[in-house]
Design a protein around this motif. Structure first.
Motif, mmCIF file in Angstrom:
data_model
loop_
_atom_site.group_PDB
_atom_site.id
_atom_site.type_symbol
_atom_site.label_atom_id
_atom_site.label_comp_id
_atom_site.label_asym_id
_atom_site.label_seq_id
_atom_site.Cartn_x
_atom_site.Cartn_y
_atom_site.Cartn_z
ATOM 1 N N UNK A 89 37.303 47.398 47.394
ATOM 2 C CA UNK A 89 37.729 47.150 46.015
ATOM 3 C C UNK A 89 36.536 46.788 45.138
ATOM 4 N N UNK A 90 35.664 45.933 45.644
ATOM 5 C CA UNK A 90 34.487 45.519 44.871
ATOM 6 C C UNK A 90 33.591 46.713 44.589
ATOM 7 N N UNK A 113 42.745 31.128 43.967
ATOM 8 C CA UNK A 113 41.501 30.376 43.806
ATOM 9 C C UNK A 113 40.714 30.347 45.109
ATOM 10 N N UNK A 114 41.424 30.103 46.211
ATOM 11 C CA UNK A 114 40.768 30.058 47.521
ATOM 12 C C UNK A 114 40.127 31.403 47.859
ATOM 13 N N UNK A 115 40.840 32.481 47.603
ATOM 14 C CA UNK A 115 40.309 33.806 47.905
ATOM 15 C C UNK A 115 39.062 34.103 47.068
ATOM 16 N N UNK A 116 39.131 33.823 45.780
ATOM 17 C CA UNK A 116 37.994 34.122 44.907
ATOM 18 C C UNK A 116 36.787 33.246 45.216
ATOM 19 N N UNK A 117 37.047 32.064 45.722
ATOM 20 C CA UNK A 117 35.950 31.144 46.024
ATOM 21 C C UNK A 117 35.223 31.518 47.310
ATOM 22 N N UNK A 124 35.168 37.868 42.528
ATOM 23 C CA UNK A 124 35.331 36.889 41.446
ATOM 24 C C UNK A 124 34.695 37.371 40.150
ATOM 25 N N UNK A 125 33.673 38.213 40.243
ATOM 26 C CA UNK A 125 33.056 38.747 39.023
ATOM 27 C C UNK A 125 33.953 39.797 38.375
ATOM 28 N N UNK A 126 34.679 40.534 39.182
ATOM 29 C CA UNK A 126 35.539 41.582 38.644
ATOM 30 C C UNK A 126 36.915 41.064 38.235
ATOM 31 N N UNK A 127 37.375 40.060 38.921
ATOM 32 C CA UNK A 127 38.690 39.481 38.634
ATOM 33 C C UNK A 127 38.495 37.990 38.351
ATOM 34 N N UNK A 128 38.383 37.653 37.085
ATOM 35 C CA UNK A 128 38.013 36.292 36.689
ATOM 36 C C UNK A 128 39.268 35.443 36.485
ATOM 37 N N UNK A 129 39.323 34.344 37.219
ATOM 38 C CA UNK A 129 40.510 33.497 37.202
ATOM 39 C C UNK A 129 40.746 32.883 35.829
#
Length: 212
Positions: A89-90, A113-117, A124-129
């Protein structure tokens, strides 16, 4: 990204969003395709990459919704098959003009949050919380209107104000418990009343509601 609660209209919003992106010329189709983590994760090396690439290719021009997306990540990152999905995906979802794709990740906020961290930093750069759409529980007024509409369209009931208010009180008690179902809870309550109505005929739906 959408931080979700159950049955709060996320898929409907995603479909509207897709239509808007299509009207703006950002997406060539604007259709919505909903997938779950199991659709991406393989069981042998290389299969996750193939499945993920195939889904991304098939959904060009569409809104790809990955529900419960946190299921793509394992705590500690030890699952190589899940990690391969995220890495793909990235690599393939760049978010650049002309990409002709939209990918929405749906999930409960703490798990997301846990996954993006802890997952691939590129995710996390592509899908910003901080830019995520937050879906909250429906209010009393929302539940009242949903119940009124669902009772009429699904059962042909024209419920009185008192019956609807009694139903909302039941739902407000349910809301104090974890994982409140929102519109799903409304449908469950109406189904329960419908069953009671059949068993206790000739009592009508209003009477069943008022007993609750």
């Amino acid at each position: 990204m959408m931080c979700k609660l159950d049955n709060t209209g996320k898929t409907t919003v995603a479909a509207i969003y897709g239509g808007i992106l299509h009207d703006l010329g950002i997406l060539s189709k604007g259709d919505i395709v909903v997938k779950n983590p199991s659709d991406f994760i393989g069981s042998v090396l290389g299969e996750s990459e193939k499945k993920t690439s195939a889904i991304l290719e098939a959904t060009v021009g569409c809104v790809l919704v990955i529900d419960e997306a946190y299921g793509l990540h394992s705590k500690g990152g030890g699952d190589v098959y899940k990690a391969a999905v995220i890495d793909t995906l990235v690599a393939k979802v760049q978010g650049v003009p002309g990409d002709d794709r939209c990918v929405l990740l749906l999930g409960y906020k703490p798990e997301m949050e846990e996954m993006l961290r802890t997952a691939n930093p590129g995710l996390a750069r592509r899908f910003q919380l901080q830019s995520a759409w937050q879906f909250d529980d429906f209010s009393k007024d929302d539940l009242f209107c949903i119940m009124q509409s669902a009772a009429s369209s699904n059962y042909g009931w024209n419920l009185s104000f008192d019956a609807l208010r009694a139903g909302v009180k039941v739902l407000e008690r349910e809301k104090r418990r974890p994982n409140f179902g929102n519109a799903g809870a409304v449908n469950n309550l109406l189904a329960e009343v419908g069953m009671e109505k059949k068993l206790l005929s000739p009592f009508d739906a209003d009477m069943a509601y008022l007993r609750l």
